[in-house]
Design an enzyme around this catalytic site. Structure first.
Site, mmCIF file in Angstrom:
data_model
loop_
_atom_site.group_PDB
_atom_site.id
_atom_site.type_symbol
_atom_site.label_atom_id
_atom_site.label_comp_id
_atom_site.label_asym_id
_atom_site.label_seq_id
_atom_site.Cartn_x
_atom_site.Cartn_y
_atom_site.Cartn_z
ATOM 1 N N CYS A 1 0.839 -1.198 0.000
ATOM 2 C CA CYS A 1 0.000 0.000 0.000
ATOM 3 C C CYS A 1 0.872 1.245 0.000
ATOM 4 O O CYS A 1 2.102 1.175 -0.012
ATOM 5 C CB CYS A 1 -0.929 0.012 1.212
ATOM 6 S SG CYS A 1 -0.032 0.081 2.791
ATOM 7 N N CYS B 1 3.577 1.511 2.625
ATOM 8 C CA CYS B 1 4.817 0.791 2.321
ATOM 9 C C CYS B 1 5.730 1.656 1.457
ATOM 10 O O CYS B 1 6.958 1.692 1.656
ATOM 11 C CB CYS B 1 4.514 -0.504 1.586
ATOM 12 S SG CYS B 1 3.437 -1.647 2.473
ATOM 13 N N ASP C 1 9.283 27.201 -32.509
ATOM 14 C CA ASP C 1 10.359 27.658 -33.382
ATOM 15 C C ASP C 1 9.892 27.457 -34.827
ATOM 16 O O ASP C 1 9.260 26.443 -35.142
ATOM 17 C CB ASP C 1 11.622 26.846 -33.116
ATOM 18 C CG ASP C 1 12.786 27.327 -33.953
ATOM 19 O OD1 ASP C 1 13.112 28.511 -33.886
ATOM 20 O OD2 ASP C 1 13.356 26.492 -34.688
ATOM 21 N N ASP D 1 13.480 21.745 -32.064
ATOM 22 C CA ASP D 1 14.113 20.540 -32.620
ATOM 23 C C ASP D 1 14.972 19.791 -31.615
ATOM 24 O O ASP D 1 15.529 18.747 -31.923
ATOM 25 C CB ASP D 1 14.938 20.883 -33.861
ATOM 26 C CG ASP D 1 16.106 21.821 -33.557
ATOM 27 O OD1 ASP D 1 16.417 22.017 -32.367
ATOM 28 O OD2 ASP D 1 16.698 22.344 -34.503
ATOM 29 N N ASP E 1 17.540 24.312 -30.134
ATOM 30 C CA ASP E 1 16.653 24.983 -29.194
ATOM 31 C C ASP E 1 16.816 24.469 -27.766
ATOM 32 O O ASP E 1 15.957 24.720 -26.925
ATOM 33 C CB ASP E 1 15.190 24.780 -29.637
ATOM 34 C CG ASP E 1 14.939 25.288 -31.042
ATOM 35 O OD1 ASP E 1 15.436 26.369 -31.365
ATOM 36 O OD2 ASP E 1 14.260 24.591 -31.817
#
Length: 735
Positions: free
Chosen positions: A15, A18, A420, A619, A623
């Site tokens: 759970c 844990c 861009d 790209d 960039d």
């Protein structure tokens, strides 16, 4: 220091509590920078300083708090897990088989001498054997000062079993405290059966959250035909080596990545690019593993094999991202850390209040058991990771690779997306359109001088000029004193003459008069062409124009973003006129033109200044700083480069419609997460008071612990099932 990252399996996670235990234990070790545990996958991701601590020490800490830790992948793991599943199925079968007569005898058969002893005998193996994992897990947690889901189940069923056993073996103990003996064997047996059933259904459902990865791996060829020692051999794909020559026949899957050396064919690359039209391939062209050869036979030289192939990179990215946590998951983590102690407190209070104030120990025990059993931190722990896993897997199948849960959560919150222009909105493959000469210069001479100067440039526009000159058979001269002016152009000495090739700013900075060509340049810019100026020995003598084709579906994609309420901004180093002309063709209203590459990140920062969340689409190479600055960076992959470090999201292929699809998928996934969390919270907020007997105080019914067990078991299953609904969602579909 060197920071290493590792992922390993954690066994015994039940759970959200844990998860918190492991994260706190590992995160508290010296040298560990970050630790994240995913309940849905059962895996831990750790970033640590290898000079301070090693992975084995980290695993030792996990084992020390009562959990298992092993490598991923692990030899034999599938067989071991299959064995564990068989044992779990046997426990469920035994529990169900014995619980049926327990319920019948306890609830539907009139009392007869020895009935309780028979029920006692039938319940004992259910609790002590079928339910043993709960007691073992609870004891392991308590030994390390922790409390988890197992403790709630063990306390609840153990209390029901022990008090019932005392009522049968020593009924005088009940009467000594003024109470008539009560038995709750059916509650203990049925609760364990329901929980075992719920965990089995939950495990199956969680397994389906990884279907996307299995589907991706299923696309891979199993064997390859390689040419070795002059003969063709069919070998398992795992044995293919770099530089092997591989033969592919019509209709076959390409086994690994490589470069065609012989033959021609058309290849279906839709799994990478999303484009249904086959791509023609010939010598020198790249091919990608798991794509399909449609017609024609060819040979290729393997360049990437094993984990280096594009497909395996995609699988690795998706797997890593699925294991990451979205920020929204922290809320569930915080609540889970207080959950179990709070539930135990409420359960004890319910028992004492019903017994001491109401004089009804039997009802108190029922309330105590029901509160412990109905409480479910499992649903809280699974609410976020299951939805994130399915959402990311669905994205991968659509060509959208989210690198983290945070990126998936953040994407739909973006209010501004910056694109861009070159290589993103356009194809990034400029071609020469015009060469215009003045002052007695010829068009051929203008092109020869410009191409000679640009031979030393790596800029796409320079390459387009050089390519055009060579296609026309023009002999180029050697350049000396070459100098590139980033974002503006180049200068060089050609045949003893000083040549400038670039934008108007470059020439103006050298006090060159642009007036003779200004009008013509403005008209060309208005046609969405990029204008390059040529000056020789201080005079503007010519213009060249380069155009870049708009990507297919660009206008449709940007229109879809407008429909989502996202402001689209086009960013480019082109002139205002050229940028505006391109923007009009794709429906973009806001344009930021004449922005140098070095200024892109600053531009993103300025847009973020007013508090908006800003995304950047580029790209992934040129960039990179802007992508890193953006709240979410989207990189258009080349088809073979999917591991773009600077991007939060990699879009495989060239279809810009994956950008709005990513936002739609993000929104749908987070909606599912919120639904899961709401259900998990409401279930516990309403269920616990009802289990404590609030309704009974006002004359209503008392919740049967068996119903509490069924509700708890189904709560986790319902959360996972709700997440699995995302598998049928197509983010690329525009209704």
């Amino acid at each position: 220091m060197t920071t290493d990252r590792a992922v390993f399996r954690v066994e015994g996670l039940e759970c959200a509590s844990c998860v918190g235990r492991v994260e706190r234990a590992v995160g508290g070790l010296e040298g560990v920078n970050a630790a994240s545990v995913n309940l849905a996958t059962g895996e831990a991701s750790v970033a640590f300083e290898s000079a301070v601590i090693d992975l084995e020490q980290i695993k030792a800490r996990v084992r020390a708090i009562g959990f298992g830790a092993c490598e991923l992948p692990r030899e034999g793991a599938p067989e071991e897990r299959a064995g564990e599943a068989k044992v779990a199925a046997l426990r469920l079968a035994v529990a169900a088989a014995l619980s049926v007569p327990v319920v019948v005898l306890s609830m539907f058969v009139s009392p007869f001498p020895g009935r309780d002893w028979i029920v006692f005998a039938l319940t004992t193996p259910v609790v002590l054997w079928a339910g043993w994992p709960f007691f073992h897990g609870a004891w392991a947690a308590l030994r390390h000062g922790m409390a988890d889901m197992n403790l709630l189940i063990a306390l609840g069923t153990g209390t029901a079993y022990v008090t019932s056993a005392l009522a049968v073996i020593a009924p005088g103990l009940w009467r000594a405290i003024g109470q008539e003996p009560h038995v709750f064997f059916e509650a203990a047996a049925v609760i364990i059966t329901f929980i075992l059933l719920g965990r089995m259904l939950e495990a199956r459902a969680k397994g389906r959250t990884s279907d996307a990865i299995r589907h991706l791996l299923g696309r891979q060829a199993k064997t390859a035909r390689v040419l070795r020692d002059g003969e063709e051999r069919e070998i398992p794909i795992a044995e293919v080596r770099v530089d092997d020559l591989v033969a592919v026949r019509p209709g076959e899957k390409i086994p690994v990545d490589g470069v065609v050396t012989e033959g021609r064919s058309s290849v279906d690359e839709s799994m990478i690019s999303g484009e249904p039209i086959p791509v023609e391939k010939g010598p020198g062209d790249e091919v990608i593993g798991a794509t399909i050869n449609r017609m024609g036979a060819f040979q290729f030289r393997a360049t990437r094999v094993g984990s280096e192939t594009v497909l395996q990179q995609i699988v690795a990215l998706v797997h890593e991202a699925q294991g990451s946590k979205a920020p929204i998951a922290r809320l569930a983590d915080v609540i889970a850390s207080y959950f179990v102690p709070s539930v135990v407190t409420v359960a004890v209070a319910s028992l004492l209040l019903w017994w001491l104030l109401g004089g009804q120990l039997g009802i108190g025990i029922i309330a105590f058991v029901s509160v412990l059993i109905i409480a479910c931190p499992c649903a809280l722990g699974l609410a976020t990771p299951t939805a994130i896993m399915v959402g990311m897997g669905r994205g991968a199948e659509s060509g959208i690779l989210f690198r983290s849960g945070e990126a998936l959560e953040m994407a739909h919150r973006l209010r501004t997306l910056v694109f861009d222009k070159t290589g993103t909105i356009t194809r990034g493959e400029p071609s020469l359109e015009d060469a215009i000469a003045v002052d007695g210069e010829s068009e051929e001479r203008v092109l020869r001088l410009a191409a000679s100067a640009e031979r030393g440039s790596e800029h796409p526009i320079g390459e387009a000029i050089v390519r055009a000159a060579r296609e026309r058979g023009i002999d180029l001269s050697d350049a000396s004193h070459f100098e590139a002016h980033g974002g503006h152009g180049v200068e060089a000495m050609i045949d003893g003459r000083q040549v400038f090739v670039g934008n108007a700013r470059l020439l103006e900075s050298r006090d060159i008069d642009l007036a003779p060509l200004r009008g013509r340049a403005d008209r060309l810019s208005a046609e969405a062409k990029t204008v390059i100026w040529l000056a020789v020995d201080g005079r503007a003598v010519g213009l060249l124009t380069v155009a870049d084709a708009i990507r297919d579906h660009a206008a449709e994609a940007l229109g879809a973003l407008h429909g989502e309420g996202v402001e689209v901004v086009m960013l480019t180093g082109d002139s205002q006129a050229a940028a505006r002309a391109c923007a009009e063709r794709v429906g973009v209203e806001r344009v930021l033109a004449e922005v140098l590459p070095s200024q892109k990140a600053e531009t993103i920062r300025d847009l973020q200044g007013n508090g908006d969340r800003v995304g950047m689409v580029g790209d992934g190479i040129n960039d990179a700083p802007a992508l890193a600055q953006a709240d979410v960076g989207f990189a258009i992959g080349s088809g073979t480069d999917v591991a773009i470090e600077s991007a939060d999201v990699t879009l495989i292929g060239e279809d810009l419609r994956t950008v709005p699809a990513a936002l739609v998928l993000s929104r749908r996934t987070m909606r599912t997460v919120r639904q899961n969390l709401f259900f998990a919270f409401i279930y516990n907020v309403l269920g616990i008071p009802i289990a404590a007997g609030v309704l009974h105080v006002f004359g209503g019914p008392l919740l049967n612990p068996m119903i509490a067990g069924a509700a708890m078991a189904m709560s986790s299953v319902s959360v996972v099932t709700n997440s699995l609904r995302l598998r049928g969602f197509d983010p690329m579909r525009r209704d």
